[in-house]
Design a protein around this motif. Structure first.
Motif, PDB file in Angstrom:
ATOM      1  N   LYS A 133       0.850  -1.199   0.000  1.00  0.00           N
ATOM      2  CA  LYS A 133       0.000   0.000   0.000  1.00  0.00           C
ATOM      3  C   LYS A 133       0.882   1.244   0.000  1.00  0.00           C
ATOM      4  CE  LYS A 133      -3.546  -2.191   2.837  1.00  0.00           C
ATOM      5  NZ  LYS A 133      -4.192  -2.812   1.709  1.00  0.00           N
ATOM      6  N   ARG A 134       0.352   2.325  -0.604  1.00  0.00           N
ATOM      7  CA  ARG A 134       1.071   3.597  -0.516  1.00  0.00           C
ATOM      8  C   ARG A 134       1.157   3.999   0.956  1.00  0.00           C
ATOM      9  NH1 ARG A 134       2.002   6.856  -5.166  1.00  0.00           N
ATOM     10  NH2 ARG A 134       1.864   5.414  -6.892  1.00  0.00           N
ATOM     11  N   PHE A 135       2.257   4.654   1.319  1.00  0.00           N
ATOM     12  CA  PHE A 135       2.585   4.852   2.730  1.00  0.00           C
ATOM     13  C   PHE A 135       1.434   5.459   3.548  1.00  0.00           C
ATOM     14  CE2 PHE A 135       4.486   7.362   6.198  1.00  0.00           C
ATOM     15  CZ  PHE A 135       4.910   6.293   6.960  1.00  0.00           C
ATOM     16  N   LEU A 136       0.827   6.521   3.051  1.00  0.00           N
ATOM     17  CA  LEU A 136      -0.209   7.199   3.844  1.00  0.00           C
ATOM     18  C   LEU A 136      -1.505   6.390   3.929  1.00  0.00           C
ATOM     19  CD1 LEU A 136       0.349  10.960   2.929  1.00  0.00           C
ATOM     20  CD2 LEU A 136       1.052   9.739   4.993  1.00  0.00           C
ATOM     21  N   GLN A 137      -1.649   5.405   3.042  1.00  0.00           N
ATOM     22  CA  GLN A 137      -2.850   4.548   3.091  1.00  0.00           C
ATOM     23  C   GLN A 137      -2.585   3.262   3.893  1.00  0.00           C
ATOM     24  OE1 GLN A 137      -2.496   6.059  -0.376  1.00  0.00           O
ATOM     25  NE2 GLN A 137      -3.707   7.522   0.787  1.00  0.00           N
ATOM     26  N   CYS A 138      -1.381   3.070   4.360  1.00  0.00           N
ATOM     27  CA  CYS A 138      -1.018   1.809   5.022  1.00  0.00           C
ATOM     28  C   CYS A 138      -1.269   1.923   6.536  1.00  0.00           C
ATOM     29  CB  CYS A 138       0.455   1.495   4.738  1.00  0.00           C
ATOM     30  SG  CYS A 138       0.869  -0.200   5.165  1.00  0.00           S
ATOM     31  N   PRO A 139      -2.175   1.102   7.087  1.00  0.00           N
ATOM     32  CA  PRO A 139      -2.439   1.186   8.533  1.00  0.00           C
ATOM     33  C   PRO A 139      -1.164   0.941   9.359  1.00  0.00           C
ATOM     34  CG  PRO A 139      -3.988  -0.291   7.432  1.00  0.00           C
ATOM     35  CD  PRO A 139      -2.948   0.050   6.426  1.00  0.00           C
ATOM     36  N   ASP A 140      -1.078   1.628  10.500  1.00  0.00           N
ATOM     37  CA  ASP A 140       0.115   1.515  11.354  1.00  0.00           C
ATOM     38  C   ASP A 140       0.441   0.052  11.674  1.00  0.00           C
ATOM     39  OD1 ASP A 140      -0.101   4.215  11.310  1.00  0.00           O
ATOM     40  OD2 ASP A 140      -0.455   4.476  13.474  1.00  0.00           O
ATOM     41  N   GLY A 141      -0.612  -0.703  11.972  1.00  0.00           N
ATOM     42  CA  GLY A 141      -0.398  -2.098  12.382  1.00  0.00           C
ATOM     43  C   GLY A 141       0.290  -2.911  11.298  1.00  0.00           C
ATOM     44  N   LEU A 142      -0.068  -2.633  10.034  1.00  0.00           N
ATOM     45  CA  LEU A 142       0.547  -3.385   8.927  1.00  0.00           C
ATOM     46  C   LEU A 142       2.007  -2.969   8.729  1.00  0.00           C
ATOM     47  CD1 LEU A 142      -2.123  -3.749   6.083  1.00  0.00           C
ATOM     48  CD2 LEU A 142      -1.415  -5.400   7.791  1.00  0.00           C
ATOM     49  N   ILE A 143       2.269  -1.676   8.948  1.00  0.00           N
ATOM     50  CA  ILE A 143       3.662  -1.195   8.841  1.00  0.00           C
ATOM     51  C   ILE A 143       4.499  -1.895   9.909  1.00  0.00           C
ATOM     52  CG2 ILE A 143       5.170   0.818   9.138  1.00  0.00           C
ATOM     53  CD1 ILE A 143       2.908   2.522   7.927  1.00  0.00           C
ATOM     54  N   GLU A 144       3.939  -1.958  11.137  1.00  0.00           N
ATOM     55  CA  GLU A 144       4.672  -2.617  12.231  1.00  0.00           C
ATOM     56  C   GLU A 144       4.898  -4.096  11.910  1.00  0.00           C
ATOM     57  OE1 GLU A 144       3.348   0.289  15.905  1.00  0.00           O
ATOM     58  OE2 GLU A 144       2.150  -1.490  15.486  1.00  0.00           O
ATOM     59  N   LYS A 145       3.886  -4.715  11.302  1.00  0.00           N
ATOM     60  CA  LYS A 145       3.999  -6.145  10.970  1.00  0.00           C
ATOM     61  C   LYS A 145       5.110  -6.369   9.931  1.00  0.00           C
ATOM     62  CE  LYS A 145       1.367 -10.145  11.023  1.00  0.00           C
ATOM     63  NZ  LYS A 145       0.423 -10.666  11.945  1.00  0.00           N
ATOM     64  N   SER A 146       5.153  -5.498   8.906  1.00  0.00           N
ATOM     65  CA  SER A 146       6.226  -5.615   7.898  1.00  0.00           C
ATOM     66  C   SER A 146       7.586  -5.566   8.562  1.00  0.00           C
ATOM     67  CB  SER A 146       6.184  -4.440   6.905  1.00  0.00           C
ATOM     68  OG  SER A 146       5.113  -4.563   6.050  1.00  0.00           O
ATOM     69  N   MET A 147       7.740  -4.591   9.451  1.00  0.00           N
ATOM     70  CA  MET A 147       9.044  -4.449  10.108  1.00  0.00           C
ATOM     71  C   MET A 147       9.339  -5.671  10.984  1.00  0.00           C
ATOM     72  SD  MET A 147      10.163  -1.686   8.842  1.00  0.00           S
ATOM     73  CE  MET A 147      11.644  -1.279   9.755  1.00  0.00           C
ATOM     74  N   SER A 148       8.307  -6.184  11.680  1.00  0.00           N
ATOM     75  CA  SER A 148       8.532  -7.325  12.584  1.00  0.00           C
ATOM     76  C   SER A 148       8.960  -8.564  11.815  1.00  0.00           C
ATOM     77  CB  SER A 148       7.272  -7.685  13.354  1.00  0.00           C
ATOM     78  OG  SER A 148       6.781  -6.591  14.014  1.00  0.00           O
ATOM     79  N   VAL A 149       8.229  -8.865  10.731  1.00  0.00           N
ATOM     80  CA  VAL A 149       8.518 -10.123  10.011  1.00  0.00           C
ATOM     81  C   VAL A 149       9.766  -9.974   9.144  1.00  0.00           C
ATOM     82  CG1 VAL A 149       7.614 -11.808   8.347  1.00  0.00           C
ATOM     83  CG2 VAL A 149       6.063 -10.743   9.989  1.00  0.00           C
ATOM     84  N   ASN A 150       9.879  -8.828   8.442  1.00  0.00           N
ATOM     85  CA  ASN A 150      10.917  -8.701   7.413  1.00  0.00           C
ATOM     86  C   ASN A 150      12.289  -8.332   7.954  1.00  0.00           C
ATOM     87  OD1 ASN A 150       8.801  -9.196   5.734  1.00  0.00           O
ATOM     88  ND2 ASN A 150       8.780  -7.203   4.746  1.00  0.00           N
ATOM     89  N   VAL A 151      12.340  -7.750   9.162  1.00  0.00           N
ATOM     90  CA  VAL A 151      13.674  -7.417   9.684  1.00  0.00           C
ATOM     91  C   VAL A 151      13.846  -7.729  11.178  1.00  0.00           C
ATOM     92  CG1 VAL A 151      13.196  -4.925   9.942  1.00  0.00           C
ATOM     93  CG2 VAL A 151      15.531  -5.696   9.792  1.00  0.00           C
ATOM     94  N   MET A 152      12.859  -7.361  12.015  1.00  0.00           N
ATOM     95  CA  MET A 152      13.064  -7.594  13.457  1.00  0.00           C
ATOM     96  C   MET A 152      13.264  -9.085  13.749  1.00  0.00           C
ATOM     97  SD  MET A 152      12.576  -4.505  14.869  1.00  0.00           S
ATOM     98  CE  MET A 152      11.953  -4.591  16.515  1.00  0.00           C
ATOM     99  N   ALA A 153      12.493  -9.928  13.021  1.00  0.00           N
ATOM    100  CA  ALA A 153      12.627 -11.378  13.233  1.00  0.00           C
ATOM    101  C   ALA A 153      14.077 -11.829  12.985  1.00  0.00           C
ATOM    102  CB  ALA A 153      11.676 -12.133  12.311  1.00  0.00           C
ATOM    103  N   HIS A 154      14.762 -11.149  12.051  1.00  0.00           N
ATOM    104  CA  HIS A 154      16.162 -11.511  11.765  1.00  0.00           C
ATOM    105  C   HIS A 154      17.049 -11.265  12.998  1.00  0.00           C
ATOM    106  CE1 HIS A 154      15.687 -10.979   7.096  1.00  0.00           C
ATOM    107  NE2 HIS A 154      14.597 -11.445   7.660  1.00  0.00           N
ATOM    108  N   PHE A 155      16.717 -10.174  13.730  1.00  0.00           N
ATOM    109  CA  PHE A 155      17.500  -9.902  14.956  1.00  0.00           C
ATOM    110  C   PHE A 155      17.354 -11.066  15.944  1.00  0.00           C
ATOM    111  CE2 PHE A 155      16.279  -5.075  14.505  1.00  0.00           C
ATOM    112  CZ  PHE A 155      17.093  -4.968  13.393  1.00  0.00           C
ATOM    113  N   TRP A 156      16.083 -11.470  16.142  1.00  0.00           N
ATOM    114  CA  TRP A 156      15.829 -12.450  17.207  1.00  0.00           C
ATOM    115  C   TRP A 156      16.347 -13.847  16.821  1.00  0.00           C
ATOM    116  CZ3 TRP A 156      15.559  -8.299  19.376  1.00  0.00           C
ATOM    117  CH2 TRP A 156      14.601  -7.332  19.167  1.00  0.00           C
ATOM    118  N   THR A 157      16.165 -14.250  15.552  1.00  0.00           N
ATOM    119  CA  THR A 157      16.674 -15.577  15.157  1.00  0.00           C
ATOM    120  C   THR A 157      18.205 -15.568  15.223  1.00  0.00           C
ATOM    121  OG1 THR A 157      16.609 -14.922  12.826  1.00  0.00           O
ATOM    122  CG2 THR A 157      14.737 -16.200  13.633  1.00  0.00           C
ATOM    123  N   THR A 158      18.797 -14.442  14.823  1.00  0.00           N
ATOM    124  CA  THR A 158      20.266 -14.370  14.837  1.00  0.00           C
ATOM    125  C   THR A 158      20.782 -14.405  16.279  1.00  0.00           C
ATOM    126  OG1 THR A 158      20.227 -13.135  12.777  1.00  0.00           O
ATOM    127  CG2 THR A 158      22.253 -12.998  14.049  1.00  0.00           C
TER     128      THR A 158
END
Ligand SMILES: NC(=O)c1ccc[n+]([C@@H]2O[C@H](COP(=O)([O-])OP(=O)(O)OC[C@H]3O[C@@H](n4cnc5c(N)ncnc54)[C@H](O)[C@@H]3O)[C@@H](O)[C@H]2O)c1
Length: 310
Positions: A133-158
């Protein structure tokens, strides 16, 4: 007073840099069959997002190389299907259902893996989501989810699996990032931020550990769009230069990169050239070229996969 240590360090850095440039050029032109490869038979390999797409195909390919596979996915059914494929040729496989957007689940499942299977030798951080979604149309929760799955998870598995690799001076961390971790794309602001994060994380990690632990390897993978369904509907303006990639081709390249301990893999190869040009150009010229190559229109017809909030 001349600082001899500094002079020596400068000369050594220059000579070794030239050596690495020549090594890089040789590796770029030599077919991988002529490069030395490591033996990964019997290695314990954890693949996240193994229930579909790249994760599934990669897990099956690595199992055929006689690795013991540990499959993580939130999609239990998809994960089990991948395991069934591996069992068909008597591969050794373990499945775990885990939501990678939850740090506690990652740590508790990692503990379970260590108890039930043992230390992981190769960790492939592959699971990913696209809100599209375009940034201003993207709900906060989905933005947080993208960050959690796509990068934060890498911190924790590593954090969970790197210590035993460092202890044994043996292991490999692989990050399936994206070419959207190298350039911005319209409609992918949260995805790009997460993938730039994944790329930066791997570079910093390499600097922190590579000197002392020579046999712990790192590979960051940045492919263009692949036909897995994650980016269904995207269009490429110049398919002869930047084609939508085939899953099987991408997986072959990733396996070669693991076997040859390649630090960065951009697919297709033209991305190396585009990145070098981007690095040299003023920002306005770079953005203009990105526009020309279709980064502003690629997502116009995006369908992708639905991403739900909990
Ligand atoms: N497909 C592309 O065009 C493309 C291009 C560049 C990079 N990539 C990256 O490659 C990786 C694999 O993508 P793919 O195309 O195979 O996608 P995919 O949707 O086919 O597979 C992703 C897997 O991750 C799992 N997953 C999603 N959220 C999860 C969560 N919270 N916890 C656990 N598992 C979760 C899904 O269930 C799925 O099995 C992703 O990181 C993606 O960003 C894909």
């Amino acid at each position: 007073m001349v600082d001899l240590d500094f002079v020596m360090e400068t000369i050594t850095t220059f000579v070794v840099t030239v050596y690495y440039i020549i090594e890089g050029m040789v590796k770029a032109v030599l077919p991988t069959k002529y490069l030395p490869k490591k033996n990964i038979a019997k290695e314990k390999v954890l693949v996240t997002g193994a229930g579909s797409g790249i994760g599934r195909a990669l897990a099956i390919h690595l199992a055929k190389l006689d690795c013991e596979l540990i499959l993580w996915d939130i999609n239990e059914k998809g994960n089990e299907e991948t395991a069934e494929e591996i069992k068909k040729f008597d591969g050794v496989v373990h499945t775990y259902t885990v939501d990678l957007s939850r740090k506690d689940e990652i740590y508790s499942t990692a503990d379970k893996v260590k108890r039930e299977v043992g230390d992981v030798n190769i960790l492939v951080n592959n699971a990913g989501i696209v809100t599209g979604k375009r940034f201003l149309q993207c709900p906060d929760g989905l933005i947080e989810k993208s960050m959690s799955v796509n990068v934060m998870a890498h911190f924790w598995t590593t954090k969970a699996f790197l210590p035993s690799m460092l202890e044994k001076n043996h292991g490999h961390i692989v990050s399936i990032a994206s070419s959207a971790g190298l350039v911005g794309v319209n409609g992918l602001a949260d995805y790009c931020a997460s993938k730039f994060g994944a790329v930066g994380f791997m570079e910093a990690l390499m600097l922190e550990t590579k000197g002392k632990h020579k046999a712990v390897d790192f590979t960051v993978v940045c492919p263009y769009f692949i036909n897995t369904g994650l980016f269904d509907g995207v269009v490429t303006r110049f398919p002869s230069i930047l084609p939508i990639l085939e899953t099987g081709y991408v997986v072959e390249k990733i396996v070669d990169a693991i076997l040859t301990s390649q630090e960065a893999l951009y697919i297709p190869r033209v991305i190396y050239i585009l990145m070098a040009i981007k690095g040299l150009l003023p920002v306005k010229a770079g953005l203009l070229l990105q526009r020309f190559f279709g980064t502003t229109t690629a997502m116009d017809e995006f369908k992708g996969r639905p991403v739900k909030l909990d």
